[in-house]
Design an enzyme around this catalytic site. Structure first.
Site, PDB file in Angstrom:
ATOM      1  N   ASN A  61      61.264   8.522  46.949  1.00 27.90           N
ATOM      2  CA  ASN A  61      62.182   9.612  47.304  1.00 27.90           C
ATOM      3  C   ASN A  61      61.620  10.440  48.460  1.00 27.90           C
ATOM      4  OD1 ASN A  61      60.276  10.511  45.347  1.00 27.90           O
ATOM      5  ND2 ASN A  61      61.526  12.281  44.832  1.00 27.90           N
ATOM      6  N   GLU A  63      62.440  14.013  50.360  1.00 24.37           N
ATOM      7  CA  GLU A  63      63.234  15.247  50.282  1.00 24.37           C
ATOM      8  C   GLU A  63      63.276  15.947  51.646  1.00 24.37           C
ATOM      9  OE1 GLU A  63      61.691  17.396  46.896  1.00 24.37           O
ATOM     10  OE2 GLU A  63      62.560  15.922  45.518  1.00 24.37           O
ATOM     11  N   ASN A  64      64.118  16.964  51.708  1.00 24.39           N
ATOM     12  CA  ASN A  64      64.313  17.676  52.966  1.00 24.39           C
ATOM     13  C   ASN A  64      64.699  19.115  52.655  1.00 24.39           C
ATOM     14  OD1 ASN A  64      66.193  18.475  55.459  1.00 24.39           O
ATOM     15  ND2 ASN A  64      64.844  16.818  56.068  1.00 24.39           N
ATOM     16  N   GLU A  74      65.483   4.768  45.047  1.00 22.33           N
ATOM     17  CA  GLU A  74      66.268   3.533  44.945  1.00 22.33           C
ATOM     18  C   GLU A  74      67.039   3.271  46.231  1.00 22.33           C
ATOM     19  OE1 GLU A  74      66.060   6.041  42.862  1.00 22.33           O
ATOM     20  OE2 GLU A  74      66.455   5.471  40.799  1.00 22.33           O
ATOM     21  N   CYS A 113      70.207   7.572  39.553  1.00 24.73           N
ATOM     22  CA  CYS A 113      71.295   8.558  39.526  1.00 24.73           C
ATOM     23  C   CYS A 113      72.615   7.845  39.833  1.00 24.73           C
ATOM     24  CB  CYS A 113      71.027   9.683  40.522  1.00 24.73           C
ATOM     25  SG  CYS A 113      71.363   9.230  42.231  1.00 24.73           S
ATOM     26  N   CYS A 116      73.003   6.419  43.355  1.00 23.15           N
ATOM     27  CA  CYS A 116      72.214   5.186  43.565  1.00 23.15           C
ATOM     28  C   CYS A 116      72.860   4.007  42.851  1.00 23.15           C
ATOM     29  CB  CYS A 116      70.784   5.373  43.083  1.00 23.15           C
ATOM     30  SG  CYS A 116      69.813   6.406  44.202  1.00 23.15           S
TER      31      CYS A 116
HETATM   32  N1  THU Z   1      65.231  10.897  42.299  1.00 28.18           N
HETATM   33  C1  THU Z   1      65.023   9.588  42.635  1.00 28.18           C
HETATM   34  O1  THU Z   1      64.402   9.285  43.656  1.00 28.18           O
HETATM   35  N2  THU Z   1      65.513   8.633  41.813  1.00 28.18           N
HETATM   36  C2  THU Z   1      66.107   8.869  40.606  1.00 28.18           C
HETATM   37  O2  THU Z   1      66.461   7.929  39.916  1.00 28.18           O
HETATM   38  C3  THU Z   1      66.337  10.247  40.176  1.00 28.18           C
HETATM   39  C4  THU Z   1      65.978  11.311  41.142  1.00 28.18           C
HETATM   40  C5  THU Z   1      64.659  11.935  43.159  1.00 28.18           C
HETATM   41  C6  THU Z   1      65.627  12.758  43.960  1.00 28.18           C
HETATM   42  C7  THU Z   1      64.829  14.026  44.168  1.00 28.18           C
HETATM   43  O3  THU Z   1      63.967  13.838  45.280  1.00 28.18           O
HETATM   44  C8  THU Z   1      63.963  14.137  42.924  1.00 28.18           C
HETATM   45  O4  THU Z   1      63.931  12.836  42.354  1.00 28.18           O
HETATM   46  C9  THU Z   1      64.481  15.119  41.902  1.00 28.18           C
HETATM   47  O5  THU Z   1      65.779  14.891  41.579  1.00 28.18           O
END
Ligand code: THU
Length: 158
Positions: A61, A63-64, A74, A113, A116
């Protein structure tokens, strides 16, 4: 009136019950956590996708500060695989996560999620068969046989 029930079947295995290919894929997802950039949520996720020729592509993941601009592990893996190896079919995806500074994986199975799931569904359609989804926790791995299993009544296009 008619009631309809939708059921899904999942398989749970201990890490030491995985075959060598799935052990390799889940290990790659765990390792991919190191690439997580999550200064806002502090939730670190790694994903690994196995393509039909055995190639493993990983993502984490990102983020920004403008929150919606970030992306999940994913989708980072799936979009990279799609861009780098166009036309290759996805066979399986493994996902693993660590919360904050935890040394261990989450004590629950990390599952993709909804956004995804929808994105992976598209690659499943391209693959023409189920993409297995391996959701890791500290103690075991939960498997869905396809992304479709995780998206009942999915939107499949217009
Ligand atoms: N996140 C994922 O990368 N995959 C998941 O299946 C659930 C959530 C990330 C998004 C965000 O950067 C952090 O987890 C918190 O939601």
């Amino acid at each position: 009136m008619k009631e309809r029930e939708i059921t899904i079947r999942l398989t749970e295995r201990n890490h030491d019950e995985l075959d060598s290919k799935d052990a390799e894929l889940t290990a790659a997802a765990r390792k991919a956590i190191d690439g997580s950039y999550a200064p806002y949520s502090h939730f670190h996720v790694g994903a690994a996708i196995r393509l039909d020729d055995g190639t493993i592509v990983t993502g984490a993941n990102q983020e920004n500060a403008a929150f919606p601009s970030g992306t999940c592990a994913e989708r980072s893996a799936a979009f990279y695989a799609g861009a780098k190896y166009p036309g290759r079919k996805f066979e399986a995806i493994a996902i693993a996560a660590k919360d904050g500074e935890a040394k261990e994986l989450t004590d629950y199975h990390i599952s993709p999620c909804a956004a995804c799931r929808q994105a992976l569904l598209e690659y499943e359609k391209l693959a023409g068969k189920g993409i297995r989804v391996l959701m890791e926790s500290r103690d075991s791995v939960l498997e869905a046989g396809s992304v479709k299993d995780l998206v009942p009544l999915a939107f499949t296009g217009f």
